[in-house]
Scaffold this active site. Structure first.
Site, PDB file in Angstrom:
ATOM      1  N   TYR A   1       0.806  -1.212   0.000  1.00 19.04           N
ATOM      2  CA  TYR A   1       0.000   0.000   0.000  1.00 19.04           C
ATOM      3  C   TYR A   1       0.849   1.276   0.000  1.00 19.04           C
ATOM      4  O   TYR A   1       0.352   2.352   0.276  1.00 19.04           O
ATOM      5  CB  TYR A   1      -0.924   0.004   1.217  1.00 19.04           C
ATOM      6  CG  TYR A   1      -2.018  -1.038   1.188  1.00 19.04           C
ATOM      7  CD1 TYR A   1      -1.981  -2.090   0.284  1.00 19.04           C
ATOM      8  CD2 TYR A   1      -3.079  -0.967   2.057  1.00 19.04           C
ATOM      9  CE1 TYR A   1      -2.980  -3.057   0.258  1.00 19.04           C
ATOM     10  CE2 TYR A   1      -4.095  -1.929   2.045  1.00 19.04           C
ATOM     11  CZ  TYR A   1      -4.028  -2.974   1.136  1.00 19.04           C
ATOM     12  OH  TYR A   1      -5.018  -3.921   1.114  1.00 19.04           O
TER      13      TYR A   1
ATOM     14  N   LYS B   1       4.588 -14.295   4.185  1.00 21.96           N
ATOM     15  CA  LYS B   1       4.775 -15.097   2.975  1.00 21.96           C
ATOM     16  C   LYS B   1       6.271 -15.175   2.677  1.00 21.96           C
ATOM     17  O   LYS B   1       6.723 -15.037   1.540  1.00 21.96           O
ATOM     18  CB  LYS B   1       4.007 -14.480   1.801  1.00 21.96           C
ATOM     19  CG  LYS B   1       3.870 -15.409   0.582  1.00 21.96           C
ATOM     20  CD  LYS B   1       3.047 -16.649   0.846  1.00 21.96           C
ATOM     21  CE  LYS B   1       2.907 -17.484  -0.420  1.00 21.96           C
ATOM     22  NZ  LYS B   1       2.209 -18.772  -0.157  1.00 21.96           N
TER      23      LYS B   1
ATOM     24  N   ASP C   1      -1.554 -17.740   3.469  1.00 21.58           N
ATOM     25  CA  ASP C   1      -2.621 -18.548   2.883  1.00 21.58           C
ATOM     26  C   ASP C   1      -3.038 -19.675   3.822  1.00 21.58           C
ATOM     27  O   ASP C   1      -4.233 -19.974   3.971  1.00 21.58           O
ATOM     28  CB  ASP C   1      -2.229 -19.085   1.500  1.00 21.58           C
ATOM     29  CG  ASP C   1      -0.784 -19.524   1.411  1.00 21.58           C
ATOM     30  OD1 ASP C   1       0.073 -18.886   2.037  1.00 21.58           O
ATOM     31  OD2 ASP C   1      -0.508 -20.513   0.706  1.00 21.58           O
TER      32      ASP C   1
ATOM     33  N   ASP D   1      -5.126  -6.567   5.977  1.00 20.74           N
ATOM     34  CA  ASP D   1      -6.370  -6.109   5.367  1.00 20.74           C
ATOM     35  C   ASP D   1      -7.245  -7.303   4.999  1.00 20.74           C
ATOM     36  O   ASP D   1      -8.450  -7.346   5.283  1.00 20.74           O
ATOM     37  CB  ASP D   1      -6.046  -5.271   4.130  1.00 20.74           C
ATOM     38  CG  ASP D   1      -7.204  -4.396   3.686  1.00 20.74           C
ATOM     39  OD1 ASP D   1      -8.257  -4.409   4.344  1.00 20.74           O
ATOM     40  OD2 ASP D   1      -7.061  -3.692   2.674  1.00 20.74           O
TER      41      ASP D   1
ATOM     42  N   ASP E   1     -10.715  -8.749   7.249  1.00 17.47           N
ATOM     43  CA  ASP E   1     -12.009  -8.878   6.578  1.00 17.47           C
ATOM     44  C   ASP E   1     -12.520 -10.314   6.653  1.00 17.47           C
ATOM     45  O   ASP E   1     -13.729 -10.552   6.795  1.00 17.47           O
ATOM     46  CB  ASP E   1     -11.908  -8.439   5.118  1.00 17.47           C
ATOM     47  CG  ASP E   1     -12.085  -6.930   4.948  1.00 17.47           C
ATOM     48  OD1 ASP E   1     -11.927  -6.211   5.949  1.00 17.47           O
ATOM     49  OD2 ASP E   1     -12.380  -6.485   3.830  1.00 17.47           O
TER      50      ASP E   1
END
Length: 366
Positions: free
Chosen positions: A156, A203, A236, A260, A264
């Site tokens: 971002y 990751k 993941d 983010d 959610d």
């Protein structure tokens, strides 16, 4: 690479509540006896009506707050000033703000106003509690996970360019300073709120340098908190595990994008973004917000659900040490949700936003 710890401006302030914040506001000596000032950004779409509802509830509950309202408009094409200097200065001066949803164009147009605000105010820690509400029936009645997300860099950072026609390059920025700072915040939050575990989400199996640096910083901070269990989970796999085994997670610390997505996901498990609070913390100021969209299709129709922004307001009140006011509002909200008689459409009812707001006010103190 030079390594140094980053000290947070924070005091012990653990609270036994669903929607709490351990970040403490520091008042100057000439502020203690004065009415608390806060900046209000009503937002776009349904933002103005849910903001008005929340302010009305806070006022009715006895929150002694003087609001400075600043509208963040839709930037005109080519504008370099996305948020006015006056609006930013208001938050810096008041040290706290409440924000409705802001419209962000997809795939084109101006830069995200949310990111602009976070970076301008250096709101480096986004705290998103996902706590099951007894009255909201889901498949996850006991979920209690807090996502602590680095809020200023990563994917971002906004650094994108077209290399040649048809090839776009987007840069992910991870720094030691920001990674140390968010790791320290997460562990300190866990310690002060009697949490038992911090999970670093990453990751690094693929992005070995960037996420590798993030993990190095988390490991270094973890050594200073021997009473907090520390683990690392690939992003993941984390999404899969938190759906299957949510009881294994407590506090998750993440780089920007993963936080983010994960927050959610957690919101979906407890009933949606309309029930999820959010707080953004920095060393100069803090801003609390609804993280759902602007819902332009129902804007101005008195149909919107103000719960998410109201719960974010509870985080703000506790940040301001207005614990009794926050507790009264929280009890009223839970009572109204449990009774199920006056609920907005997205909660399964037929009430208007104004009727839902009035019902919460009516139940204050009961």
């Amino acid at each position: 690479m030079l390594r140094r710890s980053v000290k947070l401006i924070q005091k012990n302030n653990s609270l036994p509540s669903l929607f709490c914040s351990s970040q403490t506001r520091f008042f100057s000596t000439n502020q203690v006896c004065e009415k608390t000032k806060a900046t209000l950004f009503p937002g776009h779409g349904i933002g103005p009506e849910i903001s008005a509802a929340v302010v009305k509830i806070l006022d009715a509950a006895g929150a002694d707050i003087e609001w400075e309202t600043h509208d963040i408009g839709i930037p005109v094409p080519g504008s370099t000033e996305l948020i006015s200097p006056e609006a930013l200065e208001s938050v810096r001066r008041n040290k706290v703000g409440l924000k409705g949803p802001l419209e962000t164009p997809i795939g084109k147009g101006y830069r995200s106003l949310n990111i602009t605000l976070r970076q301008a105010l250096e709101l480096y820690a986004n705290v998103r509690p996902a706590v099951s509400i007894p009255a909201i029936k889901t498949g996850y009645p006991h979920l209690d996970v807090v996502v602590v997300r680095e809020n200023t860099e990563g994917e971002y950072s906004g650094l994108e360019h077209e290399v040649v026609p048809g090839v776009v390059e987007s840069l992910k920025v991870i720094t030691q300073k920001s990674s140390m700072r968010i790791a320290e915040y997460a562990f300190k939050y866990a310690s002060e709120n009697k949490r038992k575990k911090v999970t670093a989400v990453h990751k690094a199996n693929i992005q070995k340098m960037s996420d590798g640096l993030f993990l190095e910083c988390c490991r270094e901070v973890a050594k200073r908190y021997p009473n907090i269990k520390y683990e690392e989970v690939i992003v993941d796999a984390c999404c899969m595990k938190i759906v299957r085994y949510p009881q294994e997670f407590d506090v998750c610390v993440t780089p920007n994008l993963y936080g983010d997505i994960l927050s959610d996901l957690c919101a979906g498990l407890i009933g949606g973004l309309g029930l999820t609070p959010s707080g953004n913390y920095g060393e100069v100021a803090s801003v609390f917000e609804a993280v759902h969209g602007t819902a332009p299709d129902i804007a101005g129709q008195d149909k919107a659900n103000p719960t998410a922004l109201l719960l974010s307001g509870l985080m703000m009140l506790r940040h301001l040490k207005m614990y009794d006011v926050a507790d009264r509002i929280e009890k009223s909200v839970m009572k109204v949700l449990a009774e199920g008689k006056v609920l907005t459409g997205d909660l399964g009812g037929k009430a208007k936003c104004s009727e839902y707001t009035a019902e919460i006010i009516r139940n204050l103190g009961k």
